[in-house]
Write an enzyme that holds these catalytic residues in place. Sequence first.
Site, mmCIF file in Angstrom:
data_model
loop_
_atom_site.group_PDB
_atom_site.id
_atom_site.type_symbol
_atom_site.label_atom_id
_atom_site.label_comp_id
_atom_site.label_asym_id
_atom_site.label_seq_id
_atom_site.Cartn_x
_atom_site.Cartn_y
_atom_site.Cartn_z
ATOM 1 N N HIS A 1 0.497 0.745 7.055
ATOM 2 C CA HIS A 1 0.847 1.916 7.870
ATOM 3 C C HIS A 1 0.011 1.931 9.163
ATOM 4 O O HIS A 1 0.527 2.192 10.252
ATOM 5 C CB HIS A 1 0.619 3.211 7.081
ATOM 6 C CG HIS A 1 1.419 3.263 5.811
ATOM 7 N ND1 HIS A 1 1.189 4.168 4.815
ATOM 8 C CD2 HIS A 1 2.454 2.493 5.373
ATOM 9 C CE1 HIS A 1 2.038 3.966 3.822
ATOM 10 N NE2 HIS A 1 2.815 2.946 4.137
ATOM 11 N N ASN B 1 -1.803 1.440 2.936
ATOM 12 C CA ASN B 1 -2.456 2.158 4.037
ATOM 13 C C ASN B 1 -2.708 1.233 5.219
ATOM 14 O O ASN B 1 -2.528 1.626 6.385
ATOM 15 C CB ASN B 1 -3.765 2.786 3.561
ATOM 16 C CG ASN B 1 -3.534 4.159 2.957
ATOM 17 O OD1 ASN B 1 -2.416 4.665 2.976
ATOM 18 N ND2 ASN B 1 -4.567 4.758 2.415
ATOM 19 N N CYS C 1 8.715 -20.354 19.524
ATOM 20 C CA CYS C 1 8.888 -18.981 20.038
ATOM 21 C C CYS C 1 7.698 -18.064 19.798
ATOM 22 O O CYS C 1 7.138 -17.506 20.739
ATOM 23 C CB CYS C 1 10.136 -18.351 19.429
ATOM 24 S SG CYS C 1 11.630 -19.166 19.987
ATOM 25 N N GLY D 1 4.571 -20.780 13.329
ATOM 26 C CA GLY D 1 4.452 -21.746 14.427
ATOM 27 C C GLY D 1 5.786 -21.801 15.135
ATOM 28 O O GLY D 1 6.519 -20.812 15.151
ATOM 29 N N ASN E 1 1.882 1.677 19.130
ATOM 30 C CA ASN E 1 1.080 2.207 20.242
ATOM 31 C C ASN E 1 0.695 1.117 21.245
ATOM 32 O O ASN E 1 0.690 1.362 22.458
ATOM 33 C CB ASN E 1 -0.163 2.922 19.694
ATOM 34 C CG ASN E 1 0.210 4.232 19.012
ATOM 35 O OD1 ASN E 1 1.293 4.774 19.258
ATOM 36 N ND2 ASN E 1 -0.650 4.733 18.164
ATOM 37 N N LYS F 1 9.325 -25.410 10.414
ATOM 38 C CA LYS F 1 10.150 -24.710 9.422
ATOM 39 C C LYS F 1 11.054 -25.742 8.760
ATOM 40 O O LYS F 1 11.519 -26.678 9.439
ATOM 41 C CB LYS F 1 10.985 -23.654 10.156
ATOM 42 C CG LYS F 1 11.694 -22.696 9.271
ATOM 43 C CD LYS F 1 12.045 -21.394 9.973
ATOM 44 C CE LYS F 1 13.085 -21.536 11.050
ATOM 45 N NZ LYS F 1 13.519 -20.268 11.608
ATOM 46 N N LYS G 1 -2.591 0.165 -3.022
ATOM 47 C CA LYS G 1 -2.906 1.363 -2.230
ATOM 48 C C LYS G 1 -3.539 0.975 -0.891
ATOM 49 O O LYS G 1 -3.148 1.468 0.163
ATOM 50 C CB LYS G 1 -3.846 2.269 -3.033
ATOM 51 C CG LYS G 1 -4.310 3.510 -2.294
ATOM 52 C CD LYS G 1 -3.160 4.415 -1.892
ATOM 53 C CE LYS G 1 -3.611 5.461 -0.901
ATOM 54 N NZ LYS G 1 -2.509 6.200 -0.313
HETATM 55 N N1 LIG Z 1 -5.839 13.112 1.452
HETATM 56 C C1 LIG Z 1 -4.775 12.343 1.267
HETATM 57 O O1 LIG Z 1 -3.737 12.513 1.894
HETATM 58 C C2 LIG Z 1 -4.823 11.218 0.260
HETATM 59 C C3 LIG Z 1 -3.650 10.524 -0.020
HETATM 60 C C4 LIG Z 1 -3.693 9.513 -0.962
HETATM 61 C C5 LIG Z 1 -4.876 9.177 -1.593
HETATM 62 N N2 LIG Z 1 -6.022 9.850 -1.269
HETATM 63 C C6 LIG Z 1 -7.250 9.501 -2.001
HETATM 64 O O2 LIG Z 1 -7.441 10.469 -3.019
HETATM 65 C C7 LIG Z 1 -8.824 10.765 -3.174
HETATM 66 C C8 LIG Z 1 -9.058 12.249 -2.915
HETATM 67 O O3 LIG Z 1 -8.704 12.524 -1.583
HETATM 68 P P1 LIG Z 1 -8.732 14.013 -1.030
HETATM 69 O O4 LIG Z 1 -8.280 13.943 0.388
HETATM 70 O O5 LIG Z 1 -8.047 14.928 -1.976
HETATM 71 O O6 LIG Z 1 -10.320 14.270 -1.069
HETATM 72 P P2 LIG Z 1 -11.100 15.604 -0.704
HETATM 73 O O7 LIG Z 1 -12.370 15.177 -0.070
HETATM 74 O O8 LIG Z 1 -10.208 16.565 0.012
HETATM 75 O O9 LIG Z 1 -11.402 16.210 -2.136
HETATM 76 C C9 LIG Z 1 -12.228 15.600 -3.081
HETATM 77 C C10 LIG Z 1 -12.758 16.680 -3.997
HETATM 78 O O10 LIG Z 1 -13.504 16.081 -5.039
HETATM 79 C C11 LIG Z 1 -14.536 16.990 -5.371
HETATM 80 N N3 LIG Z 1 -15.559 16.332 -6.208
HETATM 81 C C12 LIG Z 1 -16.529 15.490 -5.833
HETATM 82 N N4 LIG Z 1 -17.253 15.112 -6.910
HETATM 83 C C13 LIG Z 1 -16.720 15.723 -7.964
HETATM 84 C C14 LIG Z 1 -17.019 15.747 -9.353
HETATM 85 N N5 LIG Z 1 -18.036 15.040 -9.862
HETATM 86 N N6 LIG Z 1 -16.254 16.490 -10.176
HETATM 87 C C15 LIG Z 1 -15.224 17.202 -9.677
HETATM 88 N N7 LIG Z 1 -14.895 17.229 -8.366
HETATM 89 C C16 LIG Z 1 -15.627 16.498 -7.526
HETATM 90 C C17 LIG Z 1 -15.019 17.464 -4.015
HETATM 91 O O11 LIG Z 1 -15.789 18.648 -4.106
HETATM 92 C C18 LIG Z 1 -13.692 17.666 -3.309
HETATM 93 O O12 LIG Z 1 -13.222 18.980 -3.474
HETATM 94 C C19 LIG Z 1 -9.553 9.842 -2.199
HETATM 95 O O13 LIG Z 1 -9.917 8.667 -2.874
HETATM 96 C C20 LIG Z 1 -8.510 9.533 -1.152
HETATM 97 O O14 LIG Z 1 -8.760 8.293 -0.529
HETATM 98 C C21 LIG Z 1 -6.013 10.881 -0.371
#
Ligand SMILES: NC(=O)c1ccc[n+]([C@@H]2O[C@H](COP(=O)([O-])OP(=O)(O)OC[C@H]3O[C@@H](n4cnc5c(N)ncnc54)[C@H](O)[C@@H]3O)[C@@H](O)[C@H]2O)c1
Length: 438
Positions: A217, A214, A268, A265, A225, A324, A210
Amino acid sequence: MNISIFGLGYVGAVSLACLARDGHHVVGVDVDPAKLDLIAAGKTPVVEEGMVELMSKVVASGRARVTADALQAVRDSELSLICVGTPSAPNGSQDQSAVLRLVEQLGAAVRALERLHVFVFRSTLAPGTVEEVLVPILERASEKREGRDFHVCFQPEFLREGSSIRDYDHPPFTVVGARHPEPLARLRALFGHLPCDFHATSIRAAEAVKYSCNNFHALKITFANETARLCEALGVDPFEVMDLLCRDTQLNISRAYLRPGFAFGGSCLPKDLRATLYLAKQRDVELPMHAAILASNRVHVDHAIAKVLATGRRRVGLVGLAFKTGTDDLRESPLVLMAEQFIGKGLSLLVYDPEVHLSQLLGANRRFIEQHLPHIGSLLRGDIETVINESDVLVVGLNERRAFDALRRHVRKDQMVLDLVNVPDRASLPVAVEGLCW
Ligand SMILES: NC(=O)c1ccc[n+]([C@@H]2O[C@H](COP(=O)([O-])OP(=O)(O)OC[C@H]3O[C@@H](n4cnc5c(N)ncnc54)[C@H](O)[C@@H]3O)[C@@H](O)[C@H]2O)c1
């Protein structure tokens, strides 16, 4: 399937809606009452294309509901998706406080359970977190054993905000890190219908994938850019340049150059990178990512050198010298840089490279080696056996079957081997082999 989802942000809310749409019974849990109220009223807590309609439909269907009671949610389900936030702490580390608090509760919930429960961590987590941090908390809080009384696995989430529902239905792949078949079977039942490959791996690899995805990306965006900033200064259309770059699906948009190995290396890449940086400097364009590439490449060479020095062995055999395999081009070869360092440190060095014949080296190639390894003539051996026999540590930088066969035949148990090229079937070598980073 009866599923509970913890954390109803972007990931959790979209998963809740999509899983309920697909016929599962889903209960969502969050610590934020405003999110619970919204979903209970059939509204979406996140702005995402298609979520307004989908949430109202699945809540009306009765298959999606919410609660603040984590214990009850675990009791009512056979599988839990953990999607709480893991934001940056002020020092850049991952703030895991939400997931740490949650697993205490989940452990307590499992204590009273009669049947096997599966926890699927979907929050992005630093590699090692599930096995080293979360499982011990779950086991302590539940007084039960992972792998016997309950299961954990890690499934990275790849959806992107703005196109979450589409991404949920068309992920690039499904990756599940697990230690037992049971969680894999449940996740295949849940996600196996998606039009993508399903990869089972270790929990740590799934966590690391994961981050790597990221980072890759972010690297791609920054590359495009920085290229655009330089193009602007050069009066070149950046869209045309990047479009053409992407049309090369052999070397550019492909697996090429994405296998871990030794440093780059040759005549080029280093010179063209340097020239690019000079062009940018002349025009006051900052390209910090491009500027870091050569420095990072040098760190990779130094990493290999440090591994050899750490063995404490004084007689080094270098198998390969050109930048190489299959060429005699020594210009900016990282193996030449290694050789230079070994000599500088007073180690004795022998070198074998079947393509490098001193008498045939010409022009810039000859000048480069004379400048960096003036005594190369006394180091080179025409046969690999001598280099193997007269060394205590062998550095394999030549990707050639004959060399591997010779190593298999001649290497001794008391020697050490540093493998820079992913020697195939490494385990068959009768000696301890260490990879550069693997
Ligand atoms: N946003 C994205 O596009 C995306 C994509 C892939 C992975 N992630 C990963 O997924 C995870 C969640 O991301 P997100 O953007 O949905 O986060 P977010 O901040 O939008 O939501 C997290 C939620 O968890 C809740 N929370 C916190 N403690 C809690 C508990 N003890 N019990 C129940 N709920 C609780 C918060 O209130 C919040 O609503 C992160 O680790 C993020 O890195 C996010």
